[in-house]
Design a protein around this motif. Structure first.
Motif, PDB file in Angstrom:
ATOM      1  N   TRP A   1      36.805  23.153  36.680  1.00 39.82           N
ATOM      2  CA  TRP A   1      38.260  23.258  36.563  1.00 39.82           C
ATOM      3  C   TRP A   1      38.709  24.693  36.876  1.00 39.82           C
ATOM      4  N   GLU A   2      38.050  25.661  36.242  1.00 36.31           N
ATOM      5  CA  GLU A   2      38.426  27.058  36.470  1.00 36.31           C
ATOM      6  C   GLU A   2      38.223  27.492  37.912  1.00 36.31           C
ATOM      7  N   ALA A   3      37.093  27.096  38.511  1.00 28.62           N
ATOM      8  CA  ALA A   3      36.811  27.473  39.898  1.00 28.62           C
ATOM      9  C   ALA A   3      37.888  26.921  40.823  1.00 28.62           C
ATOM     10  N   ALA A   4      38.289  25.667  40.596  1.00 27.01           N
ATOM     11  CA  ALA A   4      39.325  25.039  41.428  1.00 27.01           C
ATOM     12  C   ALA A   4      40.669  25.726  41.253  1.00 27.01           C
ATOM     13  N   ALA A   5      40.938  26.225  40.048  1.00 30.93           N
ATOM     14  CA  ALA A   5      42.213  26.885  39.766  1.00 30.93           C
ATOM     15  C   ALA A   5      42.241  28.325  40.265  1.00 30.93           C
ATOM     16  N   ARG A   6      41.153  29.058  40.065  1.00 34.20           N
ATOM     17  CA  ARG A   6      41.127  30.476  40.403  1.00 34.20           C
ATOM     18  C   ARG A   6      40.827  30.729  41.873  1.00 34.20           C
ATOM     19  N   THR A   7      40.232  29.771  42.560  1.00 38.22           N
ATOM     20  CA  THR A   7      39.765  29.869  43.946  1.00 38.22           C
ATOM     21  C   THR A   7      38.663  30.928  44.026  1.00 38.22           C
ATOM     22  N   ASP A   8      38.186  31.181  45.245  1.00 39.78           N
ATOM     23  CA  ASP A   8      37.123  32.164  45.412  1.00 39.78           C
ATOM     24  C   ASP A   8      37.640  33.597  45.329  1.00 39.78           C
TER      25      ASP A   8
ATOM     26  N   ALA B   1      38.991  34.605  42.480  1.00 45.41           N
ATOM     27  CA  ALA B   1      38.896  34.889  41.040  1.00 45.41           C
ATOM     28  C   ALA B   1      40.245  35.321  40.461  1.00 45.41           C
ATOM     29  N   LEU B   2      41.304  34.615  40.804  1.00 44.05           N
ATOM     30  CA  LEU B   2      42.647  34.982  40.383  1.00 44.05           C
ATOM     31  C   LEU B   2      42.895  34.722  38.894  1.00 44.05           C
ATOM     32  N   LYS B   3      43.808  35.474  38.348  1.00 51.03           N
ATOM     33  CA  LYS B   3      44.187  35.322  36.947  1.00 51.03           C
ATOM     34  C   LYS B   3      45.156  34.154  36.773  1.00 51.03           C
ATOM     35  N   TYR B   4      46.000  33.963  37.773  1.00 51.32           N
ATOM     36  CA  TYR B   4      46.937  32.844  37.811  1.00 51.32           C
ATOM     37  C   TYR B   4      46.731  32.096  39.129  1.00 51.32           C
ATOM     38  N   PRO B   5      47.111  30.843  39.229  1.00 49.60           N
ATOM     39  CA  PRO B   5      46.908  30.114  40.488  1.00 49.60           C
ATOM     40  C   PRO B   5      47.518  30.805  41.699  1.00 49.60           C
ATOM     41  N   TRP B   6      48.647  31.458  41.503  1.00 49.61           N
ATOM     42  CA  TRP B   6      49.364  32.082  42.620  1.00 49.61           C
ATOM     43  C   TRP B   6      48.955  33.536  42.876  1.00 49.61           C
ATOM     44  N   GLY B   7      48.224  34.162  41.975  1.00 48.49           N
ATOM     45  CA  GLY B   7      47.847  35.562  42.160  1.00 48.49           C
ATOM     46  C   GLY B   7      47.440  36.212  40.848  1.00 48.49           C
ATOM     47  N   ASN B   8      47.648  37.506  40.753  1.00 47.96           N
ATOM     48  CA  ASN B   8      47.260  38.236  39.544  1.00 47.96           C
ATOM     49  C   ASN B   8      48.440  38.801  38.763  1.00 47.96           C
TER      50      ASN B   8
END
Length: 382
Positions: A266-273, A275-282
């Motif tokens: 779940w986290e990997a899918a949300a953070r992407t590669d 490693a974002l803090k929020y889905p849209w960025g940091n």
């Protein structure tokens, strides 16, 4: 409406990161009759050929020779080296596969059939909300640097290629499951569900503050009446289904040939590669998610925040509802019962501004509440 207040000692604790692969036979029509004999030649002459006459001296038609016969080529599409097994080939033909591989293949085919059957039930409107996104294989960063007792530690995670629901499961999709199976949810069996209340709500230009923050046990609260008798799903077909237990989520996922994600998936899918803090960025932006400060004090349509989808196209992964995962943890507080708690991710409509992708909640497995839903994942593409 009978409401029982949850004891402070058994309140659900939400821990966020600040806290815690043909062989085709030569065509039968291609026969030796293609070798044309000279028009003046007949079989009797052929029989009188001297024994010393070598086969090479037998003259064929001017335009044909034995060498040409030997050079008969297979069709361009016929390559012996490319033996592809058809998708519907019987398992009996797969003699080289061992028992475990056969079992895995059978499970995969069964799951694919279930997923296709479910998709057939859906109208064009529902199909949008049953979309699955490709999560590439690779190394991802998950967890948090904060060494809190019940937080997932910061760590790398090797993610296989999977497909994950773009949105949380909606009321409309879950209703199809209920209609087709007659399934009775945990909350319906228990005749009670947990209802959370928001302290802050916007009604037009007015802002309402409520002292009744927190949660209470409400008799009759279930998936089709989320906050109890009198509440309905009117106008909420595309809202995430809530008042769903882990058992209910597993039942739905299994029926459509899929499963629940692990917390790491779940986290990997949300953070992407990235490693974002929020889905849209940091950087936090309250306009990109439904949390307490949004003032809705309730769920919103799962596509309301499509503009905040992450780089993979995953939407609504932070705020709106928390989402069940397949992972369990010890309880976050002392309890007489030694049963494990299930991990939920993503924050909900009542979350504080401090919520991030690494935030998590720990709940007893039979918990049903108006802040928890789920989404599915699998190795199947759809």
């Amino acid at each position: 409406e009978q409401v029982e207040e949850i004891d402070d000692d058994v309140d659900i604790e939400e821990v966020d990161d600040d806290e815690l692969e043909e062989i085709e036979e030569i065509d039968e029509d291609q026969e030796i009759e293609d070798i044309e004999l000279d028009e003046d030649e007949d079989l009797e002459e052929l029989e009188e050929i001297d024994e010393d006459t070598e086969i090479e001296d037998v003259e064929l038609d001017d335009n044909e020779s034995l060498e040409e016969i030997e050079d008969i080529e297979l069709d361009e599409d016929q390559e012996l080296e490319e033996v592809d097994l058809g998708e519907d080939e019987d398992l009996e033909e797969l003699d080289e596969l061992d028992e475990e591989e056969l079992k895995a293949l059978e499970e995969f085919r069964n799951a694919r059939e279930l997923a296709e059957q479910f998709d057939d039930f859906l109208g064009e409107r529902e199909k949008k909300f049953n979309a699955y996104i490709t999560i590439p294989a690779g190394s991802y960063t998950i967890g948090t640097e904060k060494s809190l007792k019940f937080s997932l530690a910061l760590q790398p995670f090797d993610m296989p290629k999977v497909y994950m629901g773009k949105y949380p499961v909606t009321n409309a999709l879950f209703e199809i499951f209920i209609e087709q199976t007659g399934y009775v949810t945990t909350a319906e069996r228990k005749r009670v569900g947990t209802v959370y209340h928001s302290r802050f709500k916007k009604e037009g230009e007015k802002v309402i503050w409520s002292k009744q923050a927190g949660s209470s046990m409400v008799k009759g609260a279930c998936w089709y009446q989320p906050i109890g008798p009198g509440s309905t799903l009117h106008g909420k077909r595309n809202h995430p289904v809530v008042q769903i237990s882990v058992e209910d989520a597993f039942a739905y996922a299994s029926w459509i040939g899929r499963r629940l994600p692990t917390e790491a998936e779940w986290e990997a899918a949300a953070r992407t590669d990235m490693a974002l803090k929020y889905p849209w960025g940091n950087q936090f932006d309250p306009k990109l998610l439904n949390i307490e400060s949004s003032g809705l004090a309730d769920t919103s349509a799962v596509d309301d925040y499509d503009h905040a989808a992450n780089g993979f196209g995953m939407a609504d992964m932070l705020g709106n509802v928390m989402e069940w995962t397949a992972d369990t943890q010890p309880p976050p507080f002392a309890t007489r019962k030694a049963k494990l708690f299930n991990v939920a991710k993503g924050g909900a409509w009542n979350a504080k501004d401090s919520v991030t992708i690494s935030s998590r909640g720990l709940f007893p497995s039979d918990t049903t509440a108006n802040i928890i839903g789920f989404r599915c994942i699998s190795e199947l593409f759809q």
